[in-house]
Design a protein around this motif. Structure first.
Motif, PDB file in Angstrom:
ATOM      1  N   PRO A 197      52.555  19.521 -46.255  1.00  9.10           N
ATOM      2  CA  PRO A 197      53.412  19.084 -45.377  1.00  9.10           C
ATOM      3  C   PRO A 197      53.181  17.518 -45.025  1.00  9.10           C
ATOM      4  N   GLY A 198      54.415  16.866 -44.857  1.00 13.72           N
ATOM      5  CA  GLY A 198      54.343  15.334 -44.283  1.00 13.72           C
ATOM      6  C   GLY A 198      54.124  14.550 -45.531  1.00 13.72           C
ATOM      7  N   SER A 199      54.220  15.092 -46.765  1.00 13.63           N
ATOM      8  CA  SER A 199      54.016  14.126 -47.922  1.00 13.63           C
ATOM      9  C   SER A 199      55.259  13.330 -48.403  1.00 13.63           C
ATOM     10  N   GLY A 200      56.386  13.614 -47.671  1.00 11.05           N
ATOM     11  CA  GLY A 200      57.853  12.990 -48.117  1.00 11.05           C
ATOM     12  C   GLY A 200      58.756  13.603 -49.027  1.00 11.05           C
ATOM     13  N   LYS A 201      58.556  14.786 -49.010  1.00  9.64           N
ATOM     14  CA  LYS A 201      59.423  15.599 -49.891  1.00  9.64           C
ATOM     15  C   LYS A 201      60.852  15.385 -49.422  1.00  9.64           C
ATOM     16  N   THR A 202      61.299  15.563 -48.100  1.00 12.63           N
ATOM     17  CA  THR A 202      62.458  15.386 -47.656  1.00 12.63           C
ATOM     18  C   THR A 202      63.091  13.966 -47.774  1.00 12.63           C
ATOM     19  N   ALA A 203      62.595  13.170 -47.600  1.00 23.73           N
ATOM     20  CA  ALA A 203      62.846  11.625 -47.777  1.00 23.73           C
ATOM     21  C   ALA A 203      63.344  11.288 -49.147  1.00 23.73           C
ATOM     22  N   ASN A 212      64.207   5.573 -42.561  1.00 29.74           N
ATOM     23  CA  ASN A 212      63.107   4.920 -42.409  1.00 29.74           C
ATOM     24  C   ASN A 212      62.735   4.419 -43.990  1.00 29.74           C
ATOM     25  N   GLY A 213      63.340   4.847 -44.858  1.00 30.14           N
ATOM     26  CA  GLY A 213      63.077   4.066 -46.266  1.00 30.14           C
ATOM     27  C   GLY A 213      61.836   4.677 -46.847  1.00 30.14           C
ATOM     28  N   ILE A 267      58.395   3.630 -49.018  1.00 35.35           N
ATOM     29  CA  ILE A 267      57.513   2.718 -49.454  1.00 35.35           C
ATOM     30  C   ILE A 267      56.899   3.160 -50.737  1.00 35.35           C
ATOM     31  N   LYS A 319      54.099  10.936 -43.875  1.00 32.13           N
ATOM     32  CA  LYS A 319      54.580  11.047 -42.528  1.00 32.13           C
ATOM     33  C   LYS A 319      53.668  10.746 -41.525  1.00 32.13           C
TER      34      LYS A 319
HETATM   35  P1  ATP Z   1      57.653  18.236 -43.810  1.00 25.61           P
HETATM   36  O1  ATP Z   1      56.716  18.921 -44.733  1.00 25.61           O
HETATM   37  O2  ATP Z   1      57.195  18.180 -42.498  1.00 25.61           O
HETATM   38  O3  ATP Z   1      58.970  18.680 -44.209  1.00 25.61           O
HETATM   39  P2  ATP Z   1      58.122  16.010 -45.689  1.00 25.61           P
HETATM   40  O4  ATP Z   1      57.114  16.240 -46.687  1.00 25.61           O
HETATM   41  O5  ATP Z   1      59.534  16.442 -45.870  1.00 25.61           O
HETATM   42  O6  ATP Z   1      57.591  16.688 -44.292  1.00 25.61           O
HETATM   43  P3  ATP Z   1      59.324  13.508 -44.723  1.00 25.61           P
HETATM   44  O7  ATP Z   1      60.099  14.199 -43.650  1.00 25.61           O
HETATM   45  O8  ATP Z   1      60.247  13.177 -45.785  1.00 25.61           O
HETATM   46  O9  ATP Z   1      57.965  14.497 -45.119  1.00 25.61           O
HETATM   47  O10 ATP Z   1      58.685  12.423 -44.057  1.00 25.61           O
HETATM   48  C1  ATP Z   1      58.227  11.216 -44.788  1.00 25.61           C
HETATM   49  C2  ATP Z   1      58.092   9.937 -43.991  1.00 25.61           C
HETATM   50  O11 ATP Z   1      57.689   8.925 -44.664  1.00 25.61           O
HETATM   51  C3  ATP Z   1      59.943   9.662 -43.833  1.00 25.61           C
HETATM   52  O12 ATP Z   1      60.015   8.880 -42.484  1.00 25.61           O
HETATM   53  C4  ATP Z   1      59.910   8.484 -45.071  1.00 25.61           C
HETATM   54  O13 ATP Z   1      60.852   7.442 -44.587  1.00 25.61           O
HETATM   55  C5  ATP Z   1      58.574   7.882 -44.732  1.00 25.61           C
HETATM   56  N1  ATP Z   1      58.317   7.385 -46.354  1.00 25.61           N
HETATM   57  C6  ATP Z   1      57.914   6.158 -46.509  1.00 25.61           C
HETATM   58  N2  ATP Z   1      57.339   6.013 -47.840  1.00 25.61           N
HETATM   59  C7  ATP Z   1      57.801   6.946 -48.485  1.00 25.61           C
HETATM   60  C8  ATP Z   1      57.446   7.565 -49.680  1.00 25.61           C
HETATM   61  N3  ATP Z   1      56.934   6.747 -50.741  1.00 25.61           N
HETATM   62  N4  ATP Z   1      57.801   8.954 -50.083  1.00 25.61           N
HETATM   63  C9  ATP Z   1      58.293   9.738 -49.063  1.00 25.61           C
HETATM   64  N5  ATP Z   1      58.365   9.342 -47.679  1.00 25.61           N
HETATM   65  C10 ATP Z   1      57.970   8.054 -47.282  1.00 25.61           C
END
Ligand code: ATP
Ligand code: MG
Length: 276
Positions: free
Chosen positions: A71-77, A31-32, A34, A249
């Motif tokens: 949670p959902g702050s984008g760590k994995t991505a 999903n890339g 942003i 997320k």
């Molecule tokens: P969890 O706590 O559930 O493990 P997470 O913190 O790992 O969640 P991600 O699973 O990485 O969050 O979800 C982030 C989503 O937002 C992904 O689909 C990613 O492609 C999208 N995204 C868009 N912009 C950003 C950004 N600047 N940083 C991180 N992710 C982003």
């Protein structure tokens, strides 16, 4: 009869081990990213510095970084993006998602295998995603797998064999728990991944996702959010007075939800954010 095409097809199906691993990372970054705030830039830039450090410094054959945040702050991505951008010959994601139903022993074996496979490559990056879930941590009790914990402790601090270099990027939503377990002090470095907390960041996201047909419509939506008490577009990025606090997320899924109601996109957006 087997013909040349069958042979070529078969060759395509046989992915080298490294290639297959890379696809898992591809999937996570699909999903890339942003670039909605300077914090995002900061995290990616810091990640690149670690990648460069492992590549060039002979003094630090092992570097480990913990990305932590709600949670959902984008760590994995972000972790996967940093790993993938390294273009190291060995790149691998260890994720609890691919270990559903595994016994402790199977988990330990599969984690061990990734680390021992990495020893065959001069340069490796391993993403250890969602450490607390790998450990089967539950706050009730609290309980976790001590066997997996001990395995990670050893692997996170063991220097790779001579001539090999390894970058480990781990993620966690429960940093205090990792600290209690004695895990967080093992990391060489930590990066915090914050939630989206400024209207300016929201504005960036809305623009990027083209939720509104025009800049004018987007500005009106932002004004609606301002009136709803989500701070101001002019507020500084680290404005702590904002009531806005949403993981990227979730924000992305809210945007897609609002998109389903073309007549009342701004209203829907405001409503959902107010209800969080
Ligand atoms: P969890 O706590 O559930 O493990 P997470 O913190 O790992 O969640 P991600 O699973 O990485 O969050 O979800 C982030 C989503 O937002 C992904 O689909 C990613 O492609 C999208 N995204 C868009 N912009 C950003 C950004 N600047 N940083 C991180 N992710 C982003
Ligand atoms: Mg995650």
């Amino acid at each position: 009869r087997v013909n040349r095409d069958d042979f070529l097809n078969a060759m395509e199906e046989v992915q080298p081990a490294f290639g297959a691993a890379k696809e898992e990372l591809d999937h996570v970054v699909e999903n890339g990213i942003i670039h909605y705030s300077t914090t995002v830039e900061h995290i990616l830039r810091s990640g690149k510095l670690f990648v460069d450090q492992v590549r060039t410094s002979t003094r630090t054959p092992l570097v480990s970084v913990l990305l932590h945040g709600p949670p959902g702050s984008g760590k994995t991505a972000l972790a996967a993006t940093i790993a993938q951008a390294s273009q190291y010959p060995f790149m691998k994601l260890i994720s609890p998602d691919s270990m559903v139903g595994f016994s402790e022993a199977q988990k330990v074996a599969s984690i061990n295998k990734v680390f021992s496979d990495s020893n065959k490559s001069p340069l490796s990056v391993i993403v250890v995603d969602n450490v607390e879930r790998l450990l089967d941590f539950t706050p009730i009790g609290p309980r976790f797998s001590n066997v997996v914990l001990q395995t990670l402790m050893v692997l996170l601090s063991r220097r790779p064999p001579k001539g090999r270099r390894l970058l480990i990027i781990a993620t966690s939503s429960l940093r205090p728990v990792l600290t209690d377990l004695g895990l967080s002090e093992i990391f060489d470095s930590e990066l915090r991944v914050p939630p989206v907390s400024s209207l300016r960041a929201v504005d960036q996201v809305l623009e990027e996702l083209e939720l509104f047909p025009s800049g004018q419509a987007r500005r009106e939506a932002i004004r609606m959010l301002e009136q709803a008490g989500f701070g101001s577009l002019d507020a500084p990025e680290d404005d702590t007075s904002s009531r806005l606090n949403v993981g990227i997320k979730k924000l992305l899924s809210i945007v897609e939800m609002a998109r389903q109601e073309p007549d009342a996109v701004a209203e829907r957006l405001t409503q959902v954010l107010l209800g969080l």
